[in-house]
Design a protein around this motif. Structure first.
Motif, PDB file in Angstrom:
ATOM      1  N   PHE A   1      37.169  43.395  55.467  1.00 40.23           N
ATOM      2  CA  PHE A   1      36.200  43.916  54.408  1.00 40.23           C
ATOM      3  C   PHE A   1      35.028  42.948  54.064  1.00 40.23           C
ATOM      4  O   PHE A   1      35.249  41.734  54.155  1.00 40.23           O
ATOM      5  CB  PHE A   1      37.153  44.291  53.274  1.00 40.23           C
ATOM      6  N   LEU A   2      33.800  43.555  54.128  1.00 35.84           N
ATOM      7  CA  LEU A   2      32.625  42.619  53.974  1.00 35.84           C
ATOM      8  C   LEU A   2      31.934  43.347  52.669  1.00 35.84           C
ATOM      9  O   LEU A   2      31.781  44.531  52.443  1.00 35.84           O
ATOM     10  CB  LEU A   2      31.632  42.890  55.328  1.00 35.84           C
ATOM     11  N   MET A   3      31.471  42.269  51.932  1.00 37.94           N
ATOM     12  CA  MET A   3      30.805  42.438  50.517  1.00 37.94           C
ATOM     13  C   MET A   3      30.279  41.224  50.256  1.00 37.94           C
ATOM     14  O   MET A   3      30.351  40.197  50.557  1.00 37.94           O
ATOM     15  CB  MET A   3      31.833  43.044  49.495  1.00 37.94           C
ATOM     16  N   THR A   4      29.020  41.520  49.344  1.00 36.16           N
ATOM     17  CA  THR A   4      28.535  40.075  48.971  1.00 36.16           C
ATOM     18  C   THR A   4      29.552  39.677  47.732  1.00 36.16           C
ATOM     19  O   THR A   4      30.318  40.238  47.142  1.00 36.16           O
ATOM     20  CB  THR A   4      27.070  40.661  48.297  1.00 36.16           C
ATOM     21  N   ARG A   5      29.318  38.322  47.574  1.00 35.34           N
ATOM     22  CA  ARG A   5      30.275  37.616  46.724  1.00 35.34           C
ATOM     23  C   ARG A   5      30.122  38.311  45.019  1.00 35.34           C
ATOM     24  O   ARG A   5      31.257  38.573  44.594  1.00 35.34           O
ATOM     25  CB  ARG A   5      29.726  36.353  46.580  1.00 35.34           C
ATOM     26  N   LEU A   6      29.130  38.185  44.544  1.00 34.52           N
ATOM     27  CA  LEU A   6      28.897  39.030  43.249  1.00 34.52           C
ATOM     28  C   LEU A   6      29.604  40.224  43.129  1.00 34.52           C
ATOM     29  O   LEU A   6      30.180  40.430  41.942  1.00 34.52           O
ATOM     30  CB  LEU A   6      27.272  38.655  42.622  1.00 34.52           C
ATOM     31  N   GLU A   7      29.258  41.128  44.154  1.00 32.43           N
ATOM     32  CA  GLU A   7      29.885  42.516  43.821  1.00 32.43           C
ATOM     33  C   GLU A   7      31.327  42.476  43.804  1.00 32.43           C
ATOM     34  O   GLU A   7      32.262  43.094  43.230  1.00 32.43           O
ATOM     35  CB  GLU A   7      29.312  43.370  45.278  1.00 32.43           C
ATOM     36  N   TYR A   8      31.831  41.522  44.881  1.00 36.76           N
ATOM     37  CA  TYR A   8      33.126  41.458  45.060  1.00 36.76           C
ATOM     38  C   TYR A   8      33.938  41.038  44.184  1.00 36.76           C
ATOM     39  O   TYR A   8      34.959  41.486  43.384  1.00 36.76           O
ATOM     40  CB  TYR A   8      33.701  40.572  46.392  1.00 36.76           C
ATOM     41  N   VAL A   9      33.548  39.764  43.238  1.00 42.88           N
ATOM     42  CA  VAL A   9      34.401  39.132  42.256  1.00 42.88           C
ATOM     43  C   VAL A   9      34.017  39.987  40.922  1.00 42.88           C
ATOM     44  O   VAL A   9      34.892  40.228  40.146  1.00 42.88           O
ATOM     45  CB  VAL A   9      33.624  37.730  41.956  1.00 42.88           C
ATOM     46  N   THR A  10      33.005  40.887  40.781  1.00 42.14           N
ATOM     47  CA  THR A  10      32.803  41.706  39.669  1.00 42.14           C
ATOM     48  C   THR A  10      33.734  42.738  39.784  1.00 42.14           C
ATOM     49  O   THR A  10      34.392  43.273  38.798  1.00 42.14           O
ATOM     50  CB  THR A  10      31.443  42.122  39.763  1.00 42.14           C
ATOM     51  N   ALA A  11      33.690  43.409  40.934  1.00 41.50           N
ATOM     52  CA  ALA A  11      34.718  44.595  41.178  1.00 41.50           C
ATOM     53  C   ALA A  11      36.260  43.998  40.921  1.00 41.50           C
ATOM     54  O   ALA A  11      36.990  44.775  40.107  1.00 41.50           O
ATOM     55  CB  ALA A  11      34.810  45.068  42.702  1.00 41.50           C
ATOM     56  N   ARG A  12      36.708  42.702  41.152  1.00 40.86           N
ATOM     57  CA  ARG A  12      38.107  42.402  41.096  1.00 40.86           C
ATOM     58  C   ARG A  12      38.100  42.132  39.281  1.00 40.86           C
ATOM     59  O   ARG A  12      39.140  42.499  38.966  1.00 40.86           O
ATOM     60  CB  ARG A  12      38.088  41.006  41.739  1.00 40.86           C
ATOM     61  N   MET A  13      37.050  41.627  38.984  1.00 44.00           N
ATOM     62  CA  MET A  13      37.163  41.594  37.382  1.00 44.00           C
ATOM     63  C   MET A  13      37.390  42.704  36.614  1.00 44.00           C
ATOM     64  O   MET A  13      38.291  42.938  35.730  1.00 44.00           O
ATOM     65  CB  MET A  13      35.883  40.840  36.908  1.00 44.00           C
ATOM     66  N   LEU A  14      36.599  43.729  36.907  1.00 46.91           N
ATOM     67  CA  LEU A  14      36.579  44.912  36.355  1.00 46.91           C
ATOM     68  C   LEU A  14      38.070  45.880  36.578  1.00 46.91           C
ATOM     69  O   LEU A  14      38.556  46.503  35.746  1.00 46.91           O
ATOM     70  CB  LEU A  14      35.562  46.043  36.681  1.00 46.91           C
TER      71      LEU A  14
ATOM     72  N   ARG B   1      32.027  37.217  53.329  1.00 45.67           N
ATOM     73  CA  ARG B   1      31.036  37.438  52.405  1.00 45.67           C
ATOM     74  C   ARG B   1      29.520  37.670  53.126  1.00 45.67           C
ATOM     75  O   ARG B   1      29.211  37.418  54.355  1.00 45.67           O
ATOM     76  CB  ARG B   1      30.729  36.150  51.643  1.00 45.67           C
ATOM     77  N   LEU B   2      28.658  38.646  52.684  1.00 46.70           N
ATOM     78  CA  LEU B   2      27.476  38.976  53.207  1.00 46.70           C
ATOM     79  C   LEU B   2      26.268  38.295  51.971  1.00 46.70           C
ATOM     80  O   LEU B   2      26.670  38.195  50.983  1.00 46.70           O
ATOM     81  CB  LEU B   2      27.291  40.469  52.803  1.00 46.70           C
ATOM     82  N   SER B   3      25.319  37.907  52.895  1.00 45.84           N
ATOM     83  CA  SER B   3      24.518  36.771  52.121  1.00 45.84           C
ATOM     84  C   SER B   3      22.926  37.563  52.475  1.00 45.84           C
ATOM     85  O   SER B   3      22.834  37.990  53.584  1.00 45.84           O
ATOM     86  CB  SER B   3      24.409  35.582  52.098  1.00 45.84           C
ATOM     87  N   GLU B   4      22.020  37.219  51.970  1.00 47.84           N
ATOM     88  CA  GLU B   4      20.544  37.709  52.200  1.00 47.84           C
ATOM     89  C   GLU B   4      20.311  36.863  53.640  1.00 47.84           C
ATOM     90  O   GLU B   4      20.528  35.816  53.717  1.00 47.84           O
ATOM     91  CB  GLU B   4      19.741  37.167  51.258  1.00 47.84           C
ATOM     92  N   GLY B   5      19.706  37.746  54.606  1.00 50.67           N
ATOM     93  CA  GLY B   5      19.409  37.121  55.762  1.00 50.67           C
ATOM     94  C   GLY B   5      20.454  37.362  56.910  1.00 50.67           C
ATOM     95  O   GLY B   5      20.326  36.947  58.053  1.00 50.67           O
ATOM     96  N   ASP B   6      21.819  37.450  56.544  1.00 53.72           N
ATOM     97  CA  ASP B   6      22.659  37.474  57.526  1.00 53.72           C
ATOM     98  C   ASP B   6      22.470  38.686  58.368  1.00 53.72           C
ATOM     99  O   ASP B   6      21.926  39.675  58.261  1.00 53.72           O
ATOM    100  CB  ASP B   6      24.048  37.806  56.815  1.00 53.72           C
TER     101      ASP B   6
END
Length: 367
Positions: A126-139, A187-192
């Motif tokens: 599963f691939l996602m940016t870090r802030l999106e992943y941790v925000t989803a887990r938080m919610l 983790r996905l990041s800008e420029g990957d």
């Protein structure tokens, strides 16, 4: 998606801009796919459409040919109808081939609802940016009770007690639309750059609609999978929520529009999260920016009279705001007010009851 996990149609409070016919967009693919079916949108890229039980009745997902299987971009909401559509698609247009990767553009439930279900079923990364992943887990974990800071936030915006109590009662519903998330991710990041069946897809990060939204851009033929960062006919919701009550997401959103305009070639073919794939990304970016600029000017005229956040809806939205969209509209109104405040064009004054009243600053009124 409202703060605290209330699942809403987060795309239908359109900030008005030009009519569709004046936006310089074309839609080369014609009819949309039915649930469980697929249309080849670009070489090696299938366009699928999953149902949503709301006014915005669909979300687009994409399957990229990955040799032995498919890389899936976004998944739809966790509902029996969406699972049925996926079963039909996997057996039909996807040819029974496995899912090799699951990628989520961002953390809203209509995009990640079945990410965990697909990843577990196929043992796929599963691939996602870090802030999106941790925000989803938080919610997902935030099931209540509703925090008093949230009640104070909405009270300051002008909500009546009955509406706040309704918010309390519905708090923590995010997880209902989302299958258990994968316990780990890449983790996905800008420029990957992701290599999918020998083709390079670059990651472009946007902000404002969600905290670290990923778009995928195949530069070789200028195909962009934009998620909700760029939509053809409606404007993505840009809101302030109680978890970050002093945020300025509209500034983030405008900066992201500038970045897309500076990065993408005029001939880019956009595969969006909602609506139909289209040509004309630069006219669309410009129309979205102008829509917010016009809304801000109308808002400034409204603030010649002291107003609460709930009082400025007519200045911002193309249609009346019903109960189901009230939280999203409040968040978007506050985002526009914060944008003006940060630039010295508006100011807030809390009253004795803790309600914020917004006005133009003296320099804006000419006083």
């Amino acid at each position: 998606m409202a703060d605290g996990g209330i699942i809403l149609d987060d795309q239908t409070l359109d900030i008005p801009s030009e009519p569709v016919s004046a936006r310089g967009l074309t839609y080369p693919l014609g009819a949309s796919p039915e649930p469980g079916q697929a249309i080849e949108a670009a070489p090696g890229v299938l366009w699928l459409r999953m149902p949503l039980p709301m006014a915005l009745n669909h979300v687009n997902v994409y399957a990229i040919d990955d040799g032995e299987g498919w890389t899936i971009i976004d998944t739809g909401l966790r509902t029996p109808d969406t699972i049925q559509a996926w079963e039909a698609a996997l057996a039909g247009p996807l040819g029974g081939r496995p899912v090799t990767r699951v990628i989520a553009t961002h953390m809203h439930p209509d995009h990640i609802g079945l990410a965990g279900w697909l990843a577990e079923r196929f043992d796929a990364p599963f691939l996602m940016t870090r802030l999106e992943y941790v925000t989803a887990r938080m919610l997902i974990a935030d099931t209540g009770p509703a925090p008093e800071s949230g009640a104070r936030f909405f009270h300051a915006a002008g909500w009546e007690d009955a509406r706040i109590e309704k918010w309390r009662a519905s708090y923590g519903l995010f997880a209902k639309g989302v299958a258990p998330m994968p316990p780990s991710y890449m983790r996905l990041s800008e420029g990957d750059v992701l290599s999918i069946a020998g083709h390079d897809w670059s990651i472009l990060i946007g902000d404002g609609h969600s905290p670290e939204h990923a778009c995928l851009w195949r530069k070789s033929d200028n195909v962009l999978i934009s998620g909700d960062q760029l939509l053809p006919k409606i404007s993505s919701n840009v809101s302030v929520w109680p978890t970050e009550p002093m945020a300025d997401p509209l500034d983030d959103w405008m900066a992201s529009l500038d970045k897309l305009e500076q990065t993408l070639p005029a001939g880019t073919f956009c595969l969006p999260g909602h609506g139909e794939p289209f040509m004309g990304v630069l006219p669309r970016v410009q129309a979205l920016r102008r829509g917010h600029e016009v809304a801000l000017k109308r808002l400034e005229r409204t603030l010649r009279t002291p107003s609460r956040a709930v009082d400025v809806f007519p200045a911002l939205f193309a249609r009346p705001v019903g109960d189901g969209l009230f939280g999203m509209a409040t968040g978007e109104a506050i985002a526009h007010l914060h944008y003006l405040e940060r630039r010295g064009r508006a100011q807030r004054t809390p009253d004795a009851l803790g309600v914020d009243w917004w006005t133009l600053t003296q320099k804006e009124t000419g006083a």
